[in-house]
Enzyme design. Structure first.
Site, PDB file in Angstrom:
ATOM      1  N   ASP A 120       0.807  -1.208   0.000  1.00 50.03           N
ATOM      2  CA  ASP A 120       0.000   0.000   0.000  1.00 50.03           C
ATOM      3  C   ASP A 120       0.847   1.269   0.000  1.00 50.03           C
ATOM      4  OD1 ASP A 120       0.865  -0.508   2.622  1.00 50.03           O
ATOM      5  OD2 ASP A 120      -1.122  -1.156   3.269  1.00 50.03           O
TER       6      ASP A 120
ATOM      7  N   ASN B 211      -7.582  -3.342  14.243  1.00 51.08           N
ATOM      8  CA  ASN B 211      -8.978  -3.644  13.887  1.00 51.08           C
ATOM      9  C   ASN B 211      -9.085  -4.865  12.962  1.00 51.08           C
ATOM     10  OD1 ASN B 211      -8.005  -2.711  11.456  1.00 51.08           O
ATOM     11  ND2 ASN B 211      -9.419  -0.994  11.249  1.00 51.08           N
TER      12      ASN B 211
ATOM     13  N   HIS C 220      -7.304  -5.258  10.090  1.00 52.99           N
ATOM     14  CA  HIS C 220      -7.030  -5.038   8.660  1.00 52.99           C
ATOM     15  C   HIS C 220      -5.719  -5.693   8.231  1.00 52.99           C
ATOM     16  CE1 HIS C 220      -4.875  -0.862   9.334  1.00 52.99           C
ATOM     17  NE2 HIS C 220      -3.985  -1.826   9.285  1.00 52.99           N
TER      18      HIS C 220
ATOM     19  N   GLU D  83      -9.690  -2.444   5.137  1.00 51.13           N
ATOM     20  CA  GLU D  83     -10.320  -2.164   6.428  1.00 51.13           C
ATOM     21  C   GLU D  83     -11.540  -3.067   6.621  1.00 51.13           C
ATOM     22  OE1 GLU D  83      -8.712  -0.493   8.447  1.00 51.13           O
ATOM     23  OE2 GLU D  83      -7.933   1.406   7.677  1.00 51.13           O
TER      24      GLU D  83
HETATM   25  C1  F6R Z   1       1.361  -1.514   6.104  1.00 50.30           C
HETATM   26  C2  F6R Z   1       0.087  -2.212   6.181  1.00 50.30           C
HETATM   27  C3  F6R Z   1      -0.719  -2.242   7.444  1.00 50.30           C
HETATM   28  C4  F6R Z   1       0.121  -2.481   8.694  1.00 50.30           C
HETATM   29  C5  F6R Z   1      -0.755  -2.461   9.934  1.00 50.30           C
HETATM   30  C6  F6R Z   1       0.053  -2.613  11.210  1.00 50.30           C
HETATM   31  O1  F6R Z   1       1.928  -1.662   4.825  1.00 50.30           O
HETATM   32  O2  F6R Z   1      -0.332  -2.756   5.212  1.00 50.30           O
HETATM   33  O3  F6R Z   1      -1.684  -3.267   7.340  1.00 50.30           O
HETATM   34  O4  F6R Z   1       0.788  -3.704   8.590  1.00 50.30           O
HETATM   35  O5  F6R Z   1      -1.480  -1.261   9.981  1.00 50.30           O
HETATM   36  O6  F6R Z   1       0.828  -1.468  11.376  1.00 50.30           O
HETATM   37  P1  F6R Z   1       1.981  -1.433  12.484  1.00 50.30           P
HETATM   38  O7  F6R Z   1       2.991  -2.437  12.091  1.00 50.30           O
HETATM   39  O8  F6R Z   1       2.535  -0.015  12.388  1.00 50.30           O
HETATM   40  O9  F6R Z   1       1.340  -1.733  13.782  1.00 50.30           O
END
Ligand code: F6R
Length: 236
Positions: free
Chosen positions: A63, A129, A131, A136
């Site tokens: 992403d 959450n 995702h 999401e």
């Molecule tokens: C990032 C991504 C997100 C993160 C997730 C956890 O490329 O795709 O799904 O892996 O938001 O974020 P952290 O590791 O910062 O807790």
């Protein structure tokens, strides 16, 4: 799902490093990569590791924030260069182009790249959450790359990287659930108590778009690497 629980995130990251080395030694060439706090330690280990060489491999990221140019310090382009690519360059590295305002064209470009570069090993983090990527809660399991609205909880979680909440982009380009599930192998890492609810749902919950990561129960080669805090709500 293979679930491995480690005392610390460092031990889990070492295990992930070993799995990447194994994948390279077995000839894997396309690596799906994630950003965020979770893989930082893994990328540091990779950066220091003399026997990791990605120069014949391709990376394709999950992403990128919509509206951020590659040079923006909080863009995922900048993150990847800082944490990995400057130290360990790939033959080719792809991320969505957050500065492309033509969402239709950008989505098409990325889905074509995914088609041309089927992912051998996909690395995932986990949102509190549930995702994966920026898919999401409520995202369709059939989804492919698209422009998504970030959940308020994601904006809250990610504001720590920005000067203020207003500066956090509210949208992102994200690979879809279908594209993630198409990877041959998946490694998901999750650390800390803040992930404990999502970890338990992902492993033991009913498969539902309400908790996107539950779809991973349907993939036949998923390794979950978590620390004890993230495992603290596992109910069996
Ligand atoms: C990032 C991504 C997100 C993160 C997730 C956890 O490329 O795709 O799904 O892996 O938001 O974020 P952290 O590791 O910062 O807790």
């Amino acid at each position: 799902m293979k679930v491995e629980i480690f005392k610390t995130s460092s031990e889990a990251s070492k295990k992930a490093l070993e799995l990447f080395k194994l994948a390279l030694s077995e000839g894997d060439k396309v690596f799906g990569l994630a950003t965020g706090s979770t893989p930082e330690e893994l990328y540091a280990l990779m950066s220091e590791s003399a026997d990791i060489d990605f120069s014949e491999a391709t990376s394709i990221n999950l992403d990128e924030y919509y509206g951020l140019d590659q040079s923006h310090p909080q863009s995922y382009h900048a993150y990847m260069k800082h944490h990995l690519f400057n130290q360990k360059p790939f033959k080719a590295s792809y991320l969505p182009d957050g500065s492309n305002e033509d969402a239709e064209a950008e989505v098409k470009r990325y889905d074509e790249l995914l088609k041309e570069n089927p992912i051998d090993l996909q690395l995932l983090g986990l949102g509190s959450n549930g995702h994966i990527g920026f898919n999401e809660p409520g995202s369709s399991f059939d989804s492919t790359t698209r422009l998504v609205a970030l959940a308020d909880s994601t904006i809250q979680a990610n504001k720590r990287f920005f000067d203020s909440e207003e500066d956090v982009p509210k949208q992102a380009y994200s690979m879809g659930m279908q594209s993630i599930m198409a990877a041959d192998k998946i490694i998901l890492m999750a650390f800390g108590e803040g992930k404990a609810w999502a970890v338990n749902e992902m492993i033991n919950g009913e498969i539902s778009p309400d908790v996107p990561a539950t779809i991973l129960q349907n993939h036949d080669n998923v390794t979950i690497l978590i620390d004890e805090a993230a495992a603290s709500k596992l109910n069996n």
